[in-house]
Design an enzyme around this catalytic site. Structure first.
Site, PDB file in Angstrom:
ATOM      1  N   ASP A   1      -6.361   6.981   0.329  1.00 51.90           N
ATOM      2  CA  ASP A   1      -6.336   5.396   0.644  1.00 51.90           C
ATOM      3  C   ASP A   1      -6.672   5.010   1.994  1.00 51.90           C
ATOM      4  O   ASP A   1      -7.707   5.806   2.713  1.00 51.90           O
ATOM      5  CB  ASP A   1      -5.164   4.700   0.233  1.00 51.90           C
TER       6      ASP A   1
ATOM      7  N   SER B   1      -4.524  -1.593  -8.070  1.00 44.25           N
ATOM      8  CA  SER B   1      -4.227  -0.843  -6.991  1.00 44.25           C
ATOM      9  C   SER B   1      -2.484  -0.601  -7.102  1.00 44.25           C
ATOM     10  O   SER B   1      -2.125   0.422  -7.063  1.00 44.25           O
ATOM     11  CB  SER B   1      -4.319  -1.217  -5.730  1.00 44.25           C
TER      12      SER B   1
ATOM     13  N   HIS C   1      -3.549  -1.616   3.135  1.00 49.60           N
ATOM     14  CA  HIS C   1      -3.576  -1.148   1.889  1.00 49.60           C
ATOM     15  C   HIS C   1      -2.721   0.066   1.428  1.00 49.60           C
ATOM     16  O   HIS C   1      -1.806   0.055   0.611  1.00 49.60           O
ATOM     17  CB  HIS C   1      -5.007  -1.120   1.346  1.00 49.60           C
TER      18      HIS C   1
END
Length: 583
Positions: free
Chosen positions: A145, A377, A183
């Site tokens: 990620d 996600s 994120h």
């Protein structure tokens, strides 16, 4: 993939009304004198029609108590047998047993927020598993990620191990491994976050689905989320090659990334990479995409072998069992549907102070150290945590067996239409109790990986904002030629990564060091002078964007933000994780 929920009104964001309750403690009401049978139950009732809710309470034999303007409701005492019916009364948004709920420190109650990890793990049955000692302990979950930062919940001993930083920011010692975007940290919290301090896993204030698991972070995305598919494939190959290093025991890989590749999954290199990971014993959870119901899954979720995860909206109220397929979630097309759904709307996980998302979307902050995010996600991260729980309990399971158990033990989702008909939502309790399936091997057509790298990118390309150079064609980020035959054979054998080299170039150091905040990390290396298509980078910057002000020092955040940072106008635009945009 990620779509932020920025609404500040209505039921989906009702927890926002709680933010003014600093240090408030709500105490349970005493039972009426002389009451017979079970003691009446004190409840916190939130209502959008207080009069109707009060009438309903009275019909149940209850009594309305103090008004709680700060939460848009009131206290009530109801007969114990009727407590479960309060949430369904007209005018009631949510009803929670009081029992000493506290608003302290960061002015937010996980127990009354329907999309908190407390409620998500409770509804899944994960919290019951923790009490039985199943926390994911010993299981490594690889997270490819945007990196992870050491915020509370991710700083425990051995909680995070940094694999190589393959992002464009790896050339800056101050930012290597760290999540400048926001994120990866959010997902890390969902998978395995844990506030535990000398107590059993899962007993801290915040806990992800598998609080006993450890994370192996591979950073591929930069401060604006930019990542080329070659970086992602390199990261997957590293996970396969090093799954047993340093007692990592990587059994799960979460990849909340996808492209709009039109290649056949049997040919697509990204699909082949996750296929190889699966065949080497690693369960791969992938996000379905955020283009809306009935939309096609992104790559590599389109590959039938891996777990394609869609998102549920569980934000209506606590404990009502009213989950629905989220409006933004892809559900699949005729060629491939979502395998399993999990909570993915407005999930409250760990905030990355001063990151791009934190700066860009301050409305999503919750109480100080948490942050709301929506997307497949987040749902994929929930399923990754569930897989870790299952693999701790039954380490002998193959990826095919894990997938079979998670999908067949899942519960039906009500009210589905279109491609979502037949959708099933994750149930950890049922999965842990399920028998090992006698037949679980998947009949998936053999993949070759001999498609093109450019095809794997789809319409998503990284651009150097300094001169507008676009990375296209059959070359990786170093401009090194892509040979699918050579790569596919190496990836199939789990030997595509040799020390710090991949596809003929040196991407990282040659081994483990002890110099990062996580205690153990894969050594970095210099890319000075490396280029593609005439554009080059080196030193400590990428695309003209340099970081200044506060930075990570040792193991703690040296301030509250990446001071002095300018995003230079870069944004998702038309290039994103899977073609979806933020907003």
């Amino acid at each position: 993939m990620h779509v932020l929920d920025l609404r500040v009104g209505g039921r989906a964001a009702a927890a926002g009304a709680w933010l003014a309750a600093a240090a408030l403690v709500l105490s349970a009401l005493a039972a009426p004198a002389g009451a017979a049978g079970p003691a009446p139950v004190s409840m916190i009732v939130r209502a959008d029609d207080a009069a109707a809710a009060a009438r309903g309470i009275a019909r149940l034999g209850g009594v309305v108590g103090a008004r709680l303007a700060v939460v848009g409701g009131f206290l009530a005492t109801v007969p114990a047998p009727a407590a479960g019916r309060v949430a369904g009364l007209p005018g009631v948004v949510a009803a929670t047993r009081d029992g000493g709920v506290r608003f302290a420190g960061d002015d937010w109650s996980a127990r009354t927020d329907p999309t908190s990890m407390y409620q998500v793990t409770r509804e899944l049955g994960a919290r019951q598993a923790w009490r039985a000692g199943v926390t994911g302990a010993g299981v490594g979950v690889a997270l490819i990620d945007t990196g992870v930062v050491p915020v509370a919940g991710l700083t425990g001993a051995g909680k995070v191990v940094n694999g190589p930083d393959l992002s464009f920011e790896s050339q800056s010692a101050d930012h290597r491994y760290l999540d400048t975007f926001g994120h990866g940290t959010h997902l890390a919290g969902i998978i395995a976050g844990d506030d535990t301090a000398g107590r059993p896993a899962g007993t801290g204030r915040f806990a992800g689905v598998a609080p006993g698991a450890h994370l192996v972070s591979l950073k591929v995305g930069s401060h604006d989320g930019a990542a080329d598919v070659s970086q992602v494939i390199a990261a997957i190959d590293w996970v396969v090659a090093h799954r047993d290093d340093q007692n990592l025991n990587i059994r799960v890989l979460n990849l909340s990334f996808g492209t709009d590749s039109d290649q056949d999954p049997r040919l697509d290199p990204l699909a082949f990479a996750v296929d190889a990971a699966w065949r080497h014993g690693i369960v791969v959870t992938t996000s379905a995409g955020n283009a809306g119901n009935d939309s096609r899954l992104t790559m590599p979720a389109r590959h039938r072998r891996v777990l394609a995860v869609g998102a549920l909206d569980t934000s209506a109220s606590v404990g009502t069992g009213d989950a629905r397929v989220a409006a933004f979630s892809a559900t699949g097309a005729a060629d491939r549907a979502v395998d399993v759904y999990a909570a993915g709307r407005s999930l409250v996980s760990l905030r990355d102070p001063g990151s791009f998302l934190d700066t860009r979307y301050p409305q999503a902050a919750v109480g100080g150290r948490f942050f709301r995010g929506s997307g497949t996600s987040q749902a994929s991260a929930v399923v990754a945590g569930a897989a870790a729980l299952l693999l701790q309990k039954r380490p002998e399971l193959t990826p095919d067996q894990v997938k079979r158990i998670l999908t067949t033990s899942a519960d039906p989702v009500r009210g589905t239409v279109g491609r979502a008909v037949g959708a099933r939502m994750l149930d950890v309790g049922e999965a842990l109790a399920a028998r090992v399936p006698a037949r679980s091997a998947q009949a998936v057509p053999a993949a070759t990986g001999l498609g093109t790298l450019e095809g794997a990118r789809g319409t998503t390309h990284v651009v150097d904002p300094a001169d507008g150079a676009v990375l296209t064609g059959e070359q990786d980020i170093f401009g090194h030629a892509w040979n699918p035959q050579v790569w596919a054979a190496a990836a199939d054998d789990g030997r595509a990564w040799t020390d710090g080299a991949w596809n003929g170039s040196v991407w990282a150091g040659t081994g483990w060091t002890g110099t990062s905040w996580a205690g153990t990390s894969w050594g970095g290396t210099s890319w000075g002078g490396t280029s593609w298509g005439g554009t080059s980078w080196g030193g400590t910057s990428w695309g003209g964007t340099s970081w200044g002000g506060t930075s990570w020092g040792g193991t703690s955040w040296g301030g509250t933000s990446w001071g002095g940072t300018s995003w230079g106008g870069t944004s998702w635009g038309g290039t994103s994780w899977g073609g979806a945009s933020w907003g």
